[in-house]
Structure formats: C-alpha cells, structure tokens
Design a protein around this motif. Structure first.
Motif, PDB file in Angstrom:
ATOM      1  N   HIS A  45       0.842  -1.204   0.000  1.00 55.39           N
ATOM      2  CA  HIS A  45       0.000   0.000   0.000  1.00 55.39           C
ATOM      3  C   HIS A  45       0.880   1.259   0.000  1.00 55.39           C
ATOM      4  CE1 HIS A  45      -2.856  -3.066   1.154  1.00 55.39           C
ATOM      5  NE2 HIS A  45      -2.194  -3.278   2.261  1.00 55.39           N
ATOM      6  N   PRO A  46       1.695   1.482  -1.041  1.00 55.56           N
ATOM      7  CA  PRO A  46       2.655   2.588  -1.008  1.00 55.56           C
ATOM      8  C   PRO A  46       2.019   3.965  -1.038  1.00 55.56           C
ATOM      9  CG  PRO A  46       2.585   1.562  -3.179  1.00 55.56           C
ATOM     10  CD  PRO A  46       1.765   0.701  -2.269  1.00 55.56           C
ATOM     11  N   ASP A  47       0.845   4.095  -1.655  1.00 53.70           N
ATOM     12  CA  ASP A  47       0.241   5.413  -1.797  1.00 53.70           C
ATOM     13  C   ASP A  47      -0.660   5.790  -0.625  1.00 53.70           C
ATOM     14  OD1 ASP A  47       1.448   5.708  -4.327  1.00 53.70           O
ATOM     15  OD2 ASP A  47      -0.178   4.572  -5.252  1.00 53.70           O
ATOM     16  N   THR A  48      -1.278   4.802  -0.034  1.00 55.01           N
ATOM     17  CA  THR A  48      -2.188   5.064   1.088  1.00 55.01           C
ATOM     18  C   THR A  48      -1.859   4.098   2.211  1.00 55.01           C
ATOM     19  OG1 THR A  48      -3.818   3.617   0.042  1.00 55.01           O
ATOM     20  CG2 THR A  48      -4.064   5.975  -0.338  1.00 55.01           C
ATOM     21  N   ALA A  49      -0.673   4.223   2.730  1.00 57.48           N
ATOM     22  CA  ALA A  49      -0.205   3.266   3.718  1.00 57.48           C
ATOM     23  C   ALA A  49      -1.060   3.311   4.982  1.00 57.48           C
ATOM     24  CB  ALA A  49       1.249   3.536   4.074  1.00 57.48           C
ATOM     25  N   ALA A  50      -1.303   2.136   5.519  1.00 58.90           N
ATOM     26  CA  ALA A  50      -2.008   2.041   6.791  1.00 58.90           C
ATOM     27  C   ALA A  50      -1.066   2.456   7.916  1.00 58.90           C
ATOM     28  CB  ALA A  50      -2.482   0.609   7.004  1.00 58.90           C
ATOM     29  N   THR A  51      -1.660   2.883   9.016  1.00 55.80           N
ATOM     30  CA  THR A  51      -0.886   3.118  10.229  1.00 55.80           C
ATOM     31  C   THR A  51      -0.585   1.766  10.863  1.00 55.80           C
ATOM     32  OG1 THR A  51      -1.956   5.250  10.607  1.00 55.80           O
ATOM     33  CG2 THR A  51      -0.899   4.206  12.497  1.00 55.80           C
ATOM     34  N   LEU A  52       0.661   1.547  11.215  1.00 50.02           N
ATOM     35  CA  LEU A  52       1.031   0.276  11.815  1.00 50.02           C
ATOM     36  C   LEU A  52       0.721   0.298  13.303  1.00 50.02           C
ATOM     37  CD1 LEU A  52       2.429  -2.427  10.986  1.00 50.02           C
ATOM     38  CD2 LEU A  52       4.499  -1.475  11.998  1.00 50.02           C
ATOM     39  N   GLY A  53       0.038  -0.725  13.763  1.00 47.19           N
ATOM     40  CA  GLY A  53      -0.209  -0.906  15.193  1.00 47.19           C
ATOM     41  C   GLY A  53       0.451  -2.199  15.646  1.00 47.19           C
ATOM     42  N   VAL A  54       1.153  -2.145  16.741  1.00 48.32           N
ATOM     43  CA  VAL A  54       1.861  -3.321  17.239  1.00 48.32           C
ATOM     44  C   VAL A  54       1.184  -3.798  18.510  1.00 48.32           C
ATOM     45  CG1 VAL A  54       4.061  -4.257  18.041  1.00 48.32           C
ATOM     46  CG2 VAL A  54       4.019  -2.501  16.253  1.00 48.32           C
ATOM     47  N   GLY A  55       0.779  -5.048  18.540  1.00 50.59           N
ATOM     48  CA  GLY A  55       0.125  -5.575  19.730  1.00 50.59           C
ATOM     49  C   GLY A  55      -0.362  -6.992  19.517  1.00 50.59           C
ATOM     50  N   ASP A  56      -0.858  -7.559  20.597  1.00 48.89           N
ATOM     51  CA  ASP A  56      -1.345  -8.942  20.625  1.00 48.89           C
ATOM     52  C   ASP A  56      -2.846  -8.904  20.876  1.00 48.89           C
ATOM     53  OD1 ASP A  56      -1.996 -11.574  21.180  1.00 48.89           O
ATOM     54  OD2 ASP A  56      -0.248 -11.935  22.445  1.00 48.89           O
ATOM     55  N   ALA A  57      -3.618  -9.515  19.984  1.00 50.43           N
ATOM     56  CA  ALA A  57      -5.074  -9.510  20.117  1.00 50.43           C
ATOM     57  C   ALA A  57      -5.544 -10.183  21.394  1.00 50.43           C
ATOM     58  CB  ALA A  57      -5.709 -10.194  18.911  1.00 50.43           C
ATOM     59  N   SER A  58      -4.723 -11.043  21.982  1.00 50.19           N
ATOM     60  CA  SER A  58      -5.105 -11.751  23.202  1.00 50.19           C
ATOM     61  C   SER A  58      -4.796 -10.971  24.463  1.00 50.19           C
ATOM     62  CB  SER A  58      -4.387 -13.111  23.266  1.00 50.19           C
ATOM     63  OG  SER A  58      -4.782 -13.927  22.188  1.00 50.19           O
ATOM     64  N   ASP A  59      -4.101  -9.853  24.321  1.00 43.01           N
ATOM     65  CA  ASP A  59      -3.707  -9.043  25.479  1.00 43.01           C
ATOM     66  C   ASP A  59      -4.738  -7.942  25.705  1.00 43.01           C
ATOM     67  OD1 ASP A  59      -2.345  -6.579  26.727  1.00 43.01           O
ATOM     68  OD2 ASP A  59      -0.901  -8.173  27.124  1.00 43.01           O
ATOM     69  N   PRO A  60      -5.432  -7.930  26.839  1.00 34.84           N
ATOM     70  CA  PRO A  60      -6.484  -6.929  27.060  1.00 34.84           C
ATOM     71  C   PRO A  60      -5.995  -5.490  26.946  1.00 34.84           C
ATOM     72  CG  PRO A  60      -6.674  -8.695  28.662  1.00 34.84           C
ATOM     73  CD  PRO A  60      -5.377  -8.925  27.936  1.00 34.84           C
ATOM     74  N   ALA A  61      -4.790  -5.212  27.448  1.00 32.12           N
ATOM     75  CA  ALA A  61      -4.269  -3.850  27.379  1.00 32.12           C
ATOM     76  C   ALA A  61      -3.992  -3.440  25.934  1.00 32.12           C
ATOM     77  CB  ALA A  61      -3.003  -3.727  28.225  1.00 32.12           C
ATOM     78  N   ASP A  62      -3.405  -4.345  25.156  1.00 30.29           N
ATOM     79  CA  ASP A  62      -3.145  -4.053  23.749  1.00 30.29           C
ATOM     80  C   ASP A  62      -4.451  -3.855  22.992  1.00 30.29           C
ATOM     81  OD1 ASP A  62      -0.425  -4.228  24.130  1.00 30.29           O
ATOM     82  OD2 ASP A  62      -0.193  -6.176  23.138  1.00 30.29           O
ATOM     83  N   ALA A  63      -5.414  -4.727  23.239  1.00 27.96           N
ATOM     84  CA  ALA A  63      -6.696  -4.625  22.539  1.00 27.96           C
ATOM     85  C   ALA A  63      -7.374  -3.292  22.835  1.00 27.96           C
ATOM     86  CB  ALA A  63      -7.600  -5.780  22.931  1.00 27.96           C
TER      87      ALA A  63
END
Length: 218
Positions: A45-63
């Motif tokens: 997605h070079p023209d409309t790059a997504a914002t990268l989010g780093v986290g674990d879906a199983s971690d309540p704080a990350d979610a």
C-alpha cells in the motif's frame, strides 16, 4: 471510518486492509512483529499506507489501546497450527475491549457451523466432503469463536466464508446467506479472499447483520 484490523498481515487480513484503504478509510493495521510485516504492508500500500499498530489480540491492554478512538474493529486473526485454542482467547479479548469502547466489531470466522443444504442440518464441521480432516482443529476453534460472539454483549457481526476460501481475483460480486452453506450449480462453495474482503467492507459501510452471522459465496 477509522478502522482497526487485527491479523492485518495474514492472507485475509492483508486483503481487508487493501479493500478498506481503497475505499478511503483510515486503517490501523495491527501486527505482533513489525520487523517481519511492516515492509510487506508498506510495499502493498505505497500510496495510502495504513498506520502500523503493534500488539497482541489476546492481550487486554493491547486490545483496548488499539481499539480506542476507532469507529470499527475487524479481526481476521488465525493462530498457527497447534495453537487453535488461541483463536477463542483472542476473540473473547477483542469482544470485551470492543464492548467497553462501544465500538462495533466484525469477525472473519469459519464455515464450520454452517449447515449443508439437503443434509438434514448436518454442519460443515461434520461433513468431510466440505471439510478435510486436517482443517478440523481450526474448524472446532471457529465454532467456539461463534459461541463466544453469541455470549457477548458487544456489537458484533460474524462472517462465515464459503467452504473454499483461496487467493483469487476481486470481482466485487457475491451472494449473501445466513446459516446455510451457499453452493453454486455444481455443488461447489467458494469465494476468493479478495471478494470476502469486499463483502466485509460492504457490511462495515452498510450494516445489515448486527449481532448475527452471515455467509457469502459465489
């Protein structure tokens, strides 16, 4: 919309990100290991790059952190073979976080609990013609995933794909169903990952299946 996509680097998740970006939505693409996935996401997605989010879906704080401030959550998480039970844990965590944030959540699920037409209500899970034995562990996890949704107070929608879900082309066409497997004239149940993403974003933009499951196929 501001959309968070969990499992964004996966086969389905990456196509969901691409479809959402093509429609002008702002996407936070969540991955667990940015060193592995950020280059691929940027290249795709070079023209409309997504914002990268780093986290674990199983971690309540990350979610909670990654859902905050967004209008919609989409999860296309798929655990590695041997870790299928992690799907239920991640689903329960994301449902809880979405509920507390008052944010709608769309889940890419499995076909396991769809009934096979003309079978006397036999589920795909129990029909080897549609479910090879090797896929039974993840199918069981997907069945438990749907149960977790139905027990949740979140604003959820669960999308069951066709029995065959493979990379392909984006046609923009599909048929909608509810709790029964959709078959074509040849008895095949299939849809491309690209058109599954189309159906998912159509549902995101024009909700028709709130707190229920639907399915799509050609």
């Amino acid at each position: 919309m501001r959309i968070t996509v969990f499992g964004a680097a996966g086969a389905v998740g990456s196509r969901v990100v691409a479809e959402a970006l093509s429609r002008g939505h702002h996407v936070t693409a969540v991955v667990r290991d940015p060193s592995r996935h950020q280059p691929a996401l940027t290249a795709a997605h070079p023209d409309t790059a997504a914002t990268l989010g780093v986290g674990d879906a199983s971690d309540p704080a990350d979610a909670a952190r990654l859902i905050a401030g967004h209008d919609l959550v989409i999860t296309a998480v798929r655990p590695a073979p041997g870790h299928e039970a992690d799907l239920v844990t991640a689903t329960q965590t994301l449902l809880s976080a979405a509920h507390h944030a008052a944010t709608r959540i769309l889940l890419v699920g499995g076909a396991a609990t769809l009934t096979v037409p003309g079978s006397g209500a036999t589920m795909v899970l129990d029909d080897p013609a549609h479910l090879p034995a090797a896929y039974r562990p993840i199918a069981l996890a997907c069945a438990a995933q749907l149960q977790a949704c139905r027990a949740s107070d979140a604003d959820w929608t669960y999308l069951s794909p066709a029995a065959q879900l493979l990379p392909g082309t984006r046609t923009g066409t599909y048929r909608l169903g509810a709790d029964e497997l959709l078959l074509d004239a040849d008895g095949t149940s299939a849809i491309s990952m690209e058109d599954l993403a189309v159906a998912l974003l159509d549902e995101a933009e024009h909700p028709r299946h709130r707190r229920t499951r639907f399915t799509v196929a050609y």
